[in-house]
Motif scaffolding. Structure first.
Motif, PDB file in Angstrom:
ATOM      1  N   ASP A 109       0.951  -1.048  -0.025  1.00  0.00           N
ATOM      2  CA  ASP A 109      -0.211   0.047   0.124  1.00  0.00           C
ATOM      3  C   ASP A 109       0.839   1.216   0.053  1.00  0.00           C
ATOM      4  OD1 ASP A 109      -2.828  -0.737   0.548  1.00  0.00           O
ATOM      5  OD2 ASP A 109      -1.813  -2.102   1.721  1.00  0.00           O
ATOM      6  N   ILE A 110       2.077   1.399   0.417  1.00  0.00           N
ATOM      7  CA  ILE A 110       2.850   2.429   0.318  1.00  0.00           C
ATOM      8  C   ILE A 110       3.753   2.395  -0.601  1.00  0.00           C
ATOM      9  CG2 ILE A 110       4.518   3.840   1.813  1.00  0.00           C
ATOM     10  CD1 ILE A 110       3.278   2.529   4.643  1.00  0.00           C
ATOM     11  N   GLY A 111       4.715   1.333  -0.745  1.00  0.00           N
ATOM     12  CA  GLY A 111       5.378   1.073  -2.073  1.00  0.00           C
ATOM     13  C   GLY A 111       6.289   2.237  -2.389  1.00  0.00           C
ATOM     14  N   LEU A 112       6.133   2.781  -3.598  1.00  0.00           N
ATOM     15  CA  LEU A 112       6.875   3.815  -4.011  1.00  0.00           C
ATOM     16  C   LEU A 112       6.542   5.301  -3.329  1.00  0.00           C
ATOM     17  CD1 LEU A 112       7.496   2.860  -7.819  1.00  0.00           C
ATOM     18  CD2 LEU A 112       8.984   2.251  -5.826  1.00  0.00           C
ATOM     19  N   GLY A 113       5.569   5.268  -2.558  1.00  0.00           N
ATOM     20  CA  GLY A 113       5.427   6.542  -1.907  1.00  0.00           C
ATOM     21  C   GLY A 113       6.207   6.957  -0.980  1.00  0.00           C
ATOM     22  N   ASP A 114       6.803   5.787  -0.323  1.00  0.00           N
ATOM     23  CA  ASP A 114       7.691   6.188   0.719  1.00  0.00           C
ATOM     24  C   ASP A 114       8.840   4.945   0.834  1.00  0.00           C
ATOM     25  OD1 ASP A 114       9.258   6.943   2.930  1.00  0.00           O
ATOM     26  OD2 ASP A 114       7.775   6.995   4.259  1.00  0.00           O
ATOM     27  N   GLN A 115       9.835   4.996   0.229  1.00  0.00           N
ATOM     28  CA  GLN A 115      10.495   3.761   0.003  1.00  0.00           C
ATOM     29  C   GLN A 115      11.390   3.307   1.830  1.00  0.00           C
ATOM     30  OE1 GLN A 115      12.966   3.250  -3.515  1.00  0.00           O
ATOM     31  NE2 GLN A 115      11.971   4.957  -4.603  1.00  0.00           N
TER      32      GLN A 115
END
Length: 527
Positions: free
Chosen positions: A414-420
């Protein structure tokens, strides 16, 4: 003549002489084939003679003593009145006498006997519901009662038992899967087939039916199908996972929810009033002087409401805590020999139930429900809900490592590349829980859950992965092979046949090389 004599002798040889057996009762001799019938008659006649003799001896003894006893209705009334007076005197001398039935739990005493006595479950058994209408017509369907402990599954079965007792064509049998087996089911079916000859149908209530394995559950199928038995199963596990699909297709699944606070409070009030085990008041301070002559404890309404709120919809837990508190109060009165009115305080009830009874099964339905709530709260960026569900899971006894592994999954999904950095924090949390353990690792899990909830979300990679998986599932024929220029030429022979030919290290926009299989050059899973 000689031939005739020889034939007679042969007939005598073929028909041996009868075997004579003496009777063990009268010593008379009879043929072996007739001795059994004679012994039965002899025993029957002998028992009649002995009973007459005993009766005659009793009458003679009474006459010889010169006493005659005659029991009439007035004598019975006198004995009953005398017993009532003795009980009344005993109560006056010992006003603290227990009104709880010893040996029978209070929860068992308060089982409903009629449909109107059922508290809660209005959607399934309330007025106007389909199931209630069927039961009122004395018709019992095959059904599976699914709900948490203490919601009333066994109580429903008790009501159906009373319906069967009032009917001449229904017979109720109760078994528990924790104690019964295939042989018990076969015995029930055998008796049910015999009862069916007399137009009586057998209703089998199988408690904890989910504890039967698939083979044991299959033993019900044929008999439920042909109507030999009417099956009512009770389970706390999700029937979709714990019961056979073939059995579910033959039964109606009744979903029963937790009892509400008002429902549990109504059960507690009914218990106190019906059994007269305590006096319920709205406020103790205002009416304390009015209870000097009372012989039962006093409970404040707010304390009873607290008990209804704390038991998490489990009426059995609430009644058990109430019974334990009253029993302890009674024991205290016996020791102190006090005749002053005793007040059951909130602290007394809190001692009866030490902590909140939270329904949780680490391998069952509620386990997955709580984890799903944590995941969806983080996905929606609700940090407050993520904090609540994570803390509740830990408070209920969930494995902290399981929660940590789920947080690692959430960080990628759900977060993935939004906040590595989210995946780094989640893995660090997992390692911290492995080293620290409970109860100290609780703050690690809660902090990570809140951090993930507040982090920017990106499902780009996850959605692209799902599209790629769907593409592979729907692919027809053989999958395309890896292009030769992308293969590694580990030997001279592989290099000669074209492995790695034309490959370079430039960016795809500058290299002129296509990295997708042949025929998929224009497929983009990110769009």
């Amino acid at each position: 003549m000689s031939n005739q004599n020889n034939s007679n002798e042969k007939e005598k040889d073929l028909c041996p002489a009868p075997i004579i057996v003496p009777c063990p009762v009268c010593n008379r001799e009879f043929d072996k084939n007739a001795i059994e019938e004679h012994v039965n008659k002899c025993l029957f006649l002998n028992s009649i003679v002995e009973s007459k003799k005993m009766k005659r001896d009793t009458n003679l003894s009474e006459c010889s003593s010169g006493k005659r006893f005659k029991i009439n209705s007035s004598a019975k009334e006198t004995s009953i009145n005398t017993k009532e007076k003795e009980d009344h005197t005993s109560n006056c001398l010992n006003p603290r006498k227990s009104k709880l039935r010893s040996g029978v739990p209070l929860a068992e005493q308060m089982r409903p006997r009629e449909l109107d006595d059922i508290v809660g479950q209005k959607e399934a058994f309330g007025q106007g519901s389909m199931l209630r209408s069927v039961l009122e017509q004395r018709k019992i369907p095959n059904m599976i009662l699914w709900g948490p402990p203490g919601c009333g599954k066994t109580s429903i079965a008790n009501v159906i038992d009373q319906i069967c007792k009032e009917s001449n064509v229904l017979r109720f049998v109760k078994l528990s899967a924790t104690m019964a087996g295939i042989n018990d089911i076969k015995e029930v079916v055998k008796v049910a087939k015999n009862e069916a000859q007399y137009k009586r149908q057998t209703v089998l209530f199988m408690d904890e039916i989910h504890r039967f394995n698939k083979l044991q559950q299959d033993s019900f199928l044929a008999h439920v199908e042909n109507g030999t038995i009417i099956l009512i199963g009770a389970t706390t596990e999700n029937p979709s996972f714990s019961l056979n699909n073939a059995l579910l297709s033959r039964c109606k699944v009744i979903v029963m929810s937790k009892l509400k606070v008002d429902d549990v409070l109504q059960i507690l009030e009914r218990t106190i009033v019906k059994n007269k085990i305590a006096t319920l008041v709205s406020k103790i301070n205002n009416v304390k002087e009015d209870f000097e002559a009372r012989d039962i404890p006093i409970i404040e309404y707010s304390s009873l409401k607290w008990l209804a709120e704390i038991c998490d919809g489990d009426a059995r837990i609430a009644l058990g805590a109430l019974e334990l508190t009253l029993t302890a109060a009674e024991a205290q009165f016996k020791v102190e020999n006090s005749y002053q009115p005793h007040i059951i305080t909130l602290s007394d009830l809190q001692n009866g139930i030490k902590r909140t009874h939270i329904l949780y099964d680490r391998n069952g339905e509620e386990h997955y429900n709580i984890i799903s709530a944590i995941h969806k709260s983080i996905r929606a960026s609700d940090d407050n809900a993520a904090l609540y569900w994570t803390t509740r899971a830990l408070h209920s006894g969930e494995d902290p490592l399981y929660i940590a592994r789920r947080l690692v999954r959430i960080a990628c999904e759900d977060i993935g590349l939004g906040d590595q950095n989210a995946i780094v924090e989640a893995v660090a949390c997992l390692q911290g829980c492995q080293h620290v353990g409970m109860p100290e690792c609780d703050i690690l899990l809660v902090q990570n859950a809140v951090s993930l909830a507040r982090a920017p979300k990106s499902r780009e990679v996850y959605d692209a992965m799902k599209r790629c998986q769907e593409y592979l599932r729907n692919a027809k024929g053989t999958l395309p092979s890896v292009p030769l220029h992308l293969r590694n030429a580990t030997t001279k022979f592989l290099k000669d046949i074209g492995y790695g030919k034309g490959y370079n290290l430039l960016h795809k926009n500058e290299s002129g090389i296509n990295y997708m299989p042949e025929g998929m050059e224009n497929v983009n899973f990110f769009k």
